[in-house]
Design an enzyme around this catalytic site. Structure first.
Site, PDB file in Angstrom:
ATOM      1  N   ILE A  63      23.175 -21.958 -64.171  1.00 22.77           N
ATOM      2  CA  ILE A  63      22.626 -21.226 -63.077  1.00 22.77           C
ATOM      3  C   ILE A  63      22.858 -21.774 -61.507  1.00 22.77           C
ATOM      4  CG2 ILE A  63      20.303 -22.751 -63.467  1.00 22.77           C
ATOM      5  CD1 ILE A  63      18.372 -20.344 -63.013  1.00 22.77           C
ATOM      6  N   TYR A 145      17.874 -31.532 -83.770  1.00 29.54           N
ATOM      7  CA  TYR A 145      17.150 -32.168 -82.274  1.00 29.54           C
ATOM      8  C   TYR A 145      17.699 -33.541 -82.818  1.00 29.54           C
ATOM      9  CZ  TYR A 145      12.767 -33.103 -80.405  1.00 29.54           C
ATOM     10  OH  TYR A 145      12.358 -33.576 -79.474  1.00 29.54           O
ATOM     11  N   LYS A 149      19.740 -34.258 -79.120  1.00 32.21           N
ATOM     12  CA  LYS A 149      18.816 -35.845 -77.892  1.00 32.21           C
ATOM     13  C   LYS A 149      20.000 -36.401 -77.999  1.00 32.21           C
ATOM     14  CE  LYS A 149      15.195 -32.967 -77.057  1.00 32.21           C
ATOM     15  NZ  LYS A 149      14.491 -32.946 -74.924  1.00 32.21           N
ATOM     16  N   TYR A 159      27.488 -38.677 -66.828  1.00 32.65           N
ATOM     17  CA  TYR A 159      27.677 -38.341 -65.430  1.00 32.65           C
ATOM     18  C   TYR A 159      27.691 -38.951 -64.870  1.00 32.65           C
ATOM     19  CZ  TYR A 159      28.442 -33.207 -66.437  1.00 32.65           C
ATOM     20  OH  TYR A 159      28.907 -31.938 -66.832  1.00 32.65           O
TER      21      TYR A 159
HETATM   22  P1  NAD Z   1       7.568 -26.985 -76.365  1.00 31.00           P
HETATM   23  O1  NAD Z   1       8.357 -26.040 -77.630  1.00 31.00           O
HETATM   24  O2  NAD Z   1       6.170 -26.296 -76.513  1.00 31.00           O
HETATM   25  O3  NAD Z   1       8.309 -26.136 -74.793  1.00 31.00           O
HETATM   26  C1  NAD Z   1       9.183 -26.517 -74.984  1.00 31.00           C
HETATM   27  C2  NAD Z   1       9.726 -25.251 -73.791  1.00 31.00           C
HETATM   28  O4  NAD Z   1      11.246 -25.171 -73.639  1.00 31.00           O
HETATM   29  C3  NAD Z   1       9.482 -24.183 -73.847  1.00 31.00           C
HETATM   30  O5  NAD Z   1       8.541 -23.200 -72.696  1.00 31.00           O
HETATM   31  C4  NAD Z   1      10.779 -23.340 -74.483  1.00 31.00           C
HETATM   32  O6  NAD Z   1      10.373 -21.731 -74.888  1.00 31.00           O
HETATM   33  C5  NAD Z   1      11.609 -23.974 -73.638  1.00 31.00           C
HETATM   34  N1  NAD Z   1      13.684 -23.647 -74.275  1.00 31.00           N
HETATM   35  C6  NAD Z   1      13.681 -23.766 -75.878  1.00 31.00           C
HETATM   36  N2  NAD Z   1      14.652 -23.157 -75.304  1.00 31.00           N
HETATM   37  C7  NAD Z   1      15.492 -22.605 -73.968  1.00 31.00           C
HETATM   38  C8  NAD Z   1      16.062 -22.533 -73.313  1.00 31.00           C
HETATM   39  N3  NAD Z   1      17.403 -22.854 -74.185  1.00 31.00           N
HETATM   40  N4  NAD Z   1      16.306 -22.147 -72.377  1.00 31.00           N
HETATM   41  C9  NAD Z   1      15.020 -22.445 -71.685  1.00 31.00           C
HETATM   42  N5  NAD Z   1      14.109 -22.570 -72.392  1.00 31.00           N
HETATM   43  C10 NAD Z   1      14.299 -23.457 -73.892  1.00 31.00           C
HETATM   44  O7  NAD Z   1       7.823 -28.161 -76.397  1.00 31.00           O
HETATM   45  P2  NAD Z   1       7.106 -29.716 -75.646  1.00 31.00           P
HETATM   46  O8  NAD Z   1       5.973 -30.449 -76.644  1.00 31.00           O
HETATM   47  O9  NAD Z   1       6.208 -29.249 -74.228  1.00 31.00           O
HETATM   48  O10 NAD Z   1       8.180 -30.785 -75.246  1.00 31.00           O
HETATM   49  C11 NAD Z   1       9.007 -30.661 -73.919  1.00 31.00           C
HETATM   50  C12 NAD Z   1      10.077 -31.007 -74.354  1.00 31.00           C
HETATM   51  O11 NAD Z   1       9.521 -32.948 -74.155  1.00 31.00           O
HETATM   52  C13 NAD Z   1      11.537 -31.220 -75.407  1.00 31.00           C
HETATM   53  O12 NAD Z   1      12.546 -31.330 -74.324  1.00 31.00           O
HETATM   54  C14 NAD Z   1      10.724 -32.064 -75.860  1.00 31.00           C
HETATM   55  O13 NAD Z   1      11.741 -32.337 -77.083  1.00 31.00           O
HETATM   56  C15 NAD Z   1      10.543 -33.160 -75.738  1.00 31.00           C
HETATM   57  N6  NAD Z   1       9.598 -34.350 -76.719  1.00 31.00           N
HETATM   58  C16 NAD Z   1       8.417 -33.736 -77.029  1.00 31.00           C
HETATM   59  C17 NAD Z   1       7.671 -34.431 -77.981  1.00 31.00           C
HETATM   60  C18 NAD Z   1       5.239 -34.097 -78.109  1.00 31.00           C
HETATM   61  O14 NAD Z   1       5.607 -34.769 -79.125  1.00 31.00           O
HETATM   62  N7  NAD Z   1       5.360 -33.233 -77.356  1.00 31.00           N
HETATM   63  C19 NAD Z   1       8.446 -35.547 -77.989  1.00 31.00           C
HETATM   64  C20 NAD Z   1       9.159 -36.186 -77.691  1.00 31.00           C
HETATM   65  C21 NAD Z   1      10.390 -35.793 -76.382  1.00 31.00           C
END
Ligand code: NAD
Ligand code: UDP
Length: 313
Positions: A63, A145, A149, A159
């Protein structure tokens, strides 16, 4: 100074909190999401804001936008959701990182990657410092996952070295709070929803495995501090709450705080489920002057209030 900031995964649990905070601080926010696990309800209050834009887009595709900063959060985060289509999960992490890094390179934006404590796998070092290289299965059901990551971290650092892109990598430990999806499948939301409905609490394994839970406001503060840290501080940096609890302790707390009549029922432990998890946050304290401020009881009370609202409403 007002910045134009892109938040990928902005309609998800963490992303919606981040968008709200960045808007409140006077920035222009572009929320990009494909709504795989995110929800418009999470950001519905932001839609009328003149400096908020919503784009339905999948980060697996490139994008072009003009932005100053990018927070790359797009990726399903709960095991049932990231295991639903594991190939799409890896593609989202890897192609998403490439596409967002290309965008950052093109418009000279600073970019932050939401990495995870999952890069440590089932850790043999406890608590986990950033220098620990992890113990991750490349073939198990969590690998889509974890390895996605890990590869995204590699791309960020390449990069940075190869093209001079300004990067920040944060390793997030288990986070909970309002705007979690009630069907998300993660332990805090599952236990609270089950307790509020007086249903059985589903304990996987014997409940002696541990996690360290941080409240989402602490995480968002850490993300913003990292983004505004000096340019030569790239991370990776752990952001999490060192308070470590067994899943049995968590279930008992939730039952007590909700006054629930739920009973605990034991289910098989999923494959490769890590036995223990606790962040070493020495680096975050030193570099970001950050440490968590909300303990588990306080955070659970706020989260229970939120779920009461959506379950009864
Ligand atoms: P979540 O599933 O609520 O949010 C992820 C968001 O990404 C969602 O809105 C989903 O629709 C969007 N998404 C998924 N695939 C996509 C794609 N291909 N294109 C565009 N959008 C896409 O999860 P979260 O807990 O809010 O996590 C957010 C980020 O933080 C993630 O990258 C996750 O790996 C990281 N993270 C979260 C935690 C936690 O405990 N919440 C821990 C470690 C890492
Ligand atoms: N878990 C559980 N019951 C549930 C959901 C999860 O006992 O209903 C356990 C899960 O097996 C793991 C811990 O709680 O040991 C944390 O799970 P979660 O999916 O929230 O996060 P992650 O395993 O990715 O840290």
């Amino acid at each position: 100074m007002k910045k134009r900031i892109l938040v990928t995964g902005g309609a998800g649990f963490v992303g919606s909190h981040l968008c709200r905070r960045l808007l409140n601080e006077g920035n222009e926010v572009i929320c990009l999401d494909n709504f795989f696990t995110g929800n418009k309800e999470n950001i519905i209050d932001l839609l009328p804001h003149p400096y908020f834009e919503l784009i339905r887009h999948d980060v697996q595709k490139p994008i072009l936008l003009e932005v100053d900063e990018i927070y790359n959060l797009a990726c399903p985060a709960s095991p049932p959701h990231y295991q639903f289509d594991p190939v799409a999960t890896t593609r989202t992490s890897v192609l998403g990182a490439i596409n967002m890094l290309d965008l950052a390179k093109k418009c000279k934006a600073k970019i932050l990657q939401a990495s995870t404590s999952e890069v440590y796998g089932d850790p043999e070092v406890h608590p986990q410092p950033e220098s620990y290289r992890g113990s991750v299965s490349t073939t198990g059901i969590r690998a889509c996952y974890d390895e996605g990551k890990r590869c995204a971290e590699t791309l960020f650092f390449d990069y940075h070295r190869q093209y001079g892109v300004k990067i920040k990598v944060i390793r997030i430990f288990n986070t909970y709070g309002s705007y979690m999806n009630p069907n998300d499948g993660r332990v805090v939301s599952n236990f609270i929803v089950q307790a509020l409905r007086n249903e059985d609490i589903t304990m996987y394994g014997d409940g002696t495995q541990t996690r360290s839970f941080q409240y989402v406001d602490d995480l968002v503060e850490g993300m913003i501090r990292l983004m505004s840290s000096r340019d030569d501080f790239t991370g990776p940096v752990n952001i999490g709450n060192p308070g470590e609890f067994t899943m049995l302790e968590l279930a008992r707390k939730v039952i007590e705080l909700t006054g629930s009549a739920s009973q605990i029922t034991f289910k098989p432990l999923p494959q490769d489920d890590p036995l223990q998890r606790q962040p070493d946050i020495t680096l975050a304290k030193q570099e970001l002057h950050w440490e968590p401020t909300i303990n588990l009881d306080e955070g659970l009370k706020k989260t229970i209030q939120y779920f009461k609202g959506i379950i009864n409403g």
